[in-house]
Design an enzyme around this catalytic site. Structure first.
Site, PDB file in Angstrom:
ATOM      1  N   SER A 137      34.638 -19.456 -37.995  1.00 39.54           N
ATOM      2  CA  SER A 137      35.832 -19.838 -38.619  1.00 39.54           C
ATOM      3  C   SER A 137      35.458 -20.974 -39.524  1.00 39.54           C
ATOM      4  CB  SER A 137      36.466 -20.525 -37.300  1.00 39.54           C
ATOM      5  OG  SER A 137      37.728 -21.446 -37.875  1.00 39.54           O
ATOM      6  N   HIS A 190      44.151 -16.100 -39.997  1.00 39.65           N
ATOM      7  CA  HIS A 190      44.824 -16.420 -38.665  1.00 39.65           C
ATOM      8  C   HIS A 190      46.099 -17.398 -39.157  1.00 39.65           C
ATOM      9  CE1 HIS A 190      44.575 -18.776 -34.555  1.00 39.65           C
ATOM     10  NE2 HIS A 190      45.801 -18.105 -34.712  1.00 39.65           N
ATOM     11  N   MET A 224      47.038 -23.339 -41.564  1.00 34.22           N
ATOM     12  CA  MET A 224      48.264 -24.164 -40.661  1.00 34.22           C
ATOM     13  C   MET A 224      49.168 -24.857 -41.678  1.00 34.22           C
ATOM     14  SD  MET A 224      45.460 -25.957 -38.037  1.00 34.22           S
ATOM     15  CE  MET A 224      43.811 -24.891 -37.287  1.00 34.22           C
ATOM     16  N   MET A 270      48.816 -19.952 -38.467  1.00 28.47           N
ATOM     17  CA  MET A 270      49.634 -20.854 -37.459  1.00 28.47           C
ATOM     18  C   MET A 270      50.626 -21.404 -38.059  1.00 28.47           C
ATOM     19  SD  MET A 270      45.872 -22.124 -35.633  1.00 28.47           S
ATOM     20  CE  MET A 270      44.960 -21.184 -37.043  1.00 28.47           C
ATOM     21  N   MET A 301      44.605 -17.068 -27.988  1.00 29.76           N
ATOM     22  CA  MET A 301      43.857 -18.385 -28.201  1.00 29.76           C
ATOM     23  C   MET A 301      43.345 -18.809 -26.562  1.00 29.76           C
ATOM     24  SD  MET A 301      44.382 -19.181 -31.054  1.00 29.76           S
ATOM     25  CE  MET A 301      43.805 -20.832 -31.075  1.00 29.76           C
ATOM     26  N   HIS A 359      36.676 -15.927 -40.530  1.00 34.72           N
ATOM     27  CA  HIS A 359      38.119 -16.382 -39.863  1.00 34.72           C
ATOM     28  C   HIS A 359      38.463 -17.309 -40.604  1.00 34.72           C
ATOM     29  CE1 HIS A 359      40.987 -16.558 -36.346  1.00 34.72           C
ATOM     30  NE2 HIS A 359      40.940 -17.900 -36.576  1.00 34.72           N
ATOM     31  N   ASP A 361      41.618 -20.019 -40.707  1.00 35.34           N
ATOM     32  CA  ASP A 361      42.910 -20.541 -40.165  1.00 35.34           C
ATOM     33  C   ASP A 361      43.832 -21.285 -41.205  1.00 35.34           C
ATOM     34  OD1 ASP A 361      42.061 -20.396 -37.385  1.00 35.34           O
ATOM     35  OD2 ASP A 361      40.078 -21.582 -37.805  1.00 35.34           O
ATOM     36  N   ASP A 402      39.693 -16.684 -29.701  1.00 41.53           N
ATOM     37  CA  ASP A 402      39.612 -17.979 -30.465  1.00 41.53           C
ATOM     38  C   ASP A 402      39.723 -19.245 -29.698  1.00 41.53           C
ATOM     39  OD1 ASP A 402      39.688 -19.521 -32.644  1.00 41.53           O
ATOM     40  OD2 ASP A 402      41.590 -18.700 -33.595  1.00 41.53           O
TER      41      ASP A 402
HETATM   42  C1  DX5 Z   1      42.006 -23.495 -33.874  1.00 46.98           C
HETATM   43  C2  DX5 Z   1      41.524 -22.276 -34.493  1.00 46.98           C
HETATM   44  C3  DX5 Z   1      40.300 -21.866 -34.431  1.00 46.98           C
HETATM   45  C4  DX5 Z   1      39.201 -22.893 -34.504  1.00 46.98           C
HETATM   46  C5  DX5 Z   1      38.121 -22.604 -33.474  1.00 46.98           C
HETATM   47  O1  DX5 Z   1      43.343 -23.632 -33.950  1.00 46.98           O
HETATM   48  O2  DX5 Z   1      42.454 -21.041 -34.633  1.00 46.98           O
HETATM   49  O3  DX5 Z   1      39.962 -20.690 -35.202  1.00 46.98           O
HETATM   50  O4  DX5 Z   1      38.592 -22.941 -35.719  1.00 46.98           O
HETATM   51  O5  DX5 Z   1      37.199 -23.700 -33.489  1.00 46.98           O
HETATM   52  P1  DX5 Z   1      36.331 -23.907 -32.270  1.00 46.98           P
HETATM   53  O6  DX5 Z   1      35.376 -22.625 -32.199  1.00 46.98           O
HETATM   54  O7  DX5 Z   1      35.487 -25.067 -32.706  1.00 46.98           O
HETATM   55  O8  DX5 Z   1      36.944 -24.073 -31.135  1.00 46.98           O
HETATM   56 ZN    ZN Z   2      41.853 -19.414 -35.779  1.00 43.41          ZN
END
Ligand code: DX5
Ligand code: ZN
Length: 218
Positions: free
Chosen positions: A9, A65, A36, A67, A136, A32, A34, A174
């Protein structure tokens, strides 16, 4: 799982050097990403322009991903741009099936994500519309949180359905995945492991990916 997939990620990478950070994990299965929006989760990261640039900067398939609120409006453009997977949250929309169909029609794999406290039972019937289920194992929003082992019950339940031939779906996890937690997730039946801080917090991210893959293959 025989062939565990690792998806680093970039949330834990250096955002000013994303092309180099992608190159550092060149043999990862997916990268990956993220997204947001500071509404669905209390954090803000990056959006479509950064994804478009990343697509030009790396050959690793992008696992986006989202969010975000209103994925029906915002998700299809990621598929049109060329993301490999476009995953959104079931909690963010009234009509996940329509969103999945739009993502697939735009040429990407569709993923459904569930927060740690969201049960799967109400959604079993719609999972056939999806290519991946992203479970998650932390509350979405931030990297570096601790793994919540309770979510592995959901992984086991879906693994059983997939192994029984009742569903075709990749199971992805994740949050909080590292050398200590990945084996339990692998045993529960996860196919693809997202890891942020465990990869980009390491001195050698490429080596961290290889180590995680070895551990998951045990
Ligand atoms: C959190 C993200 C994850 C995050 C995971 O909301 O969706 O993808 O990057 O990070 P680690 O592996 O550090 O928990
Ligand atoms: Zn994620």
């Amino acid at each position: 799982v025989a062939h565990p997939m690792i998806a680093p990620s970039i949330l834990s990478a250096d955002f000013a050097r994303l092309a180099d950070e992608a190159a550092a994990v060149a043999d990862a299965h997916w990268l990956h990403v993220d997204v947001m929006d500071a509404h669905f989760v209390p954090n803000l990261t990056l959006g479509l322009p950064v994804v478009q640039s990343l697509l030009k900067a790396t050959d690793i398939p992008l696992d986006c991903h989202l969010m975000i609120e209103d994925p029906g409006r915002w998700a299809p453009p990621y598929a049109e741009a060329g993301a490999h997977n476009v995953t959104f949250h079931v909690e963010a929309t009234e009509n996940p099936v329509a969103v999945a169909r739009d993502i697939r029609a735009a040429g990407a794999k569709a993923g459904l994500s569930v927060k740690p406290g969201t049960p799967l039972e109400p959604y079993l019937e719609i999972l056939k519309e999806f290519d991946t289920l992203l479970v998650m194992s932390v509350e979405p929003g931030f990297g570096g949180q601790s793994f919540i082992p309770d979510v592995l019950d959901k992984v086991r339940a879906i693994r059983r359905l997939v192994d029984a031939g009742e569903l075709t779906l990749l199971v992805e996890i994740d949050g909080g995945i590292n050398a200590d937690t990945i084996e339990a997730a692998a045993e529960a039946g996860v196919d693809c492991f997202v890891a942020g801080s465990a990869v980009y917090g390491a001195d050698d991210p490429g080596e961290a990916v290889r180590k995680l893959r070895e551990r998951a293959a045990h």
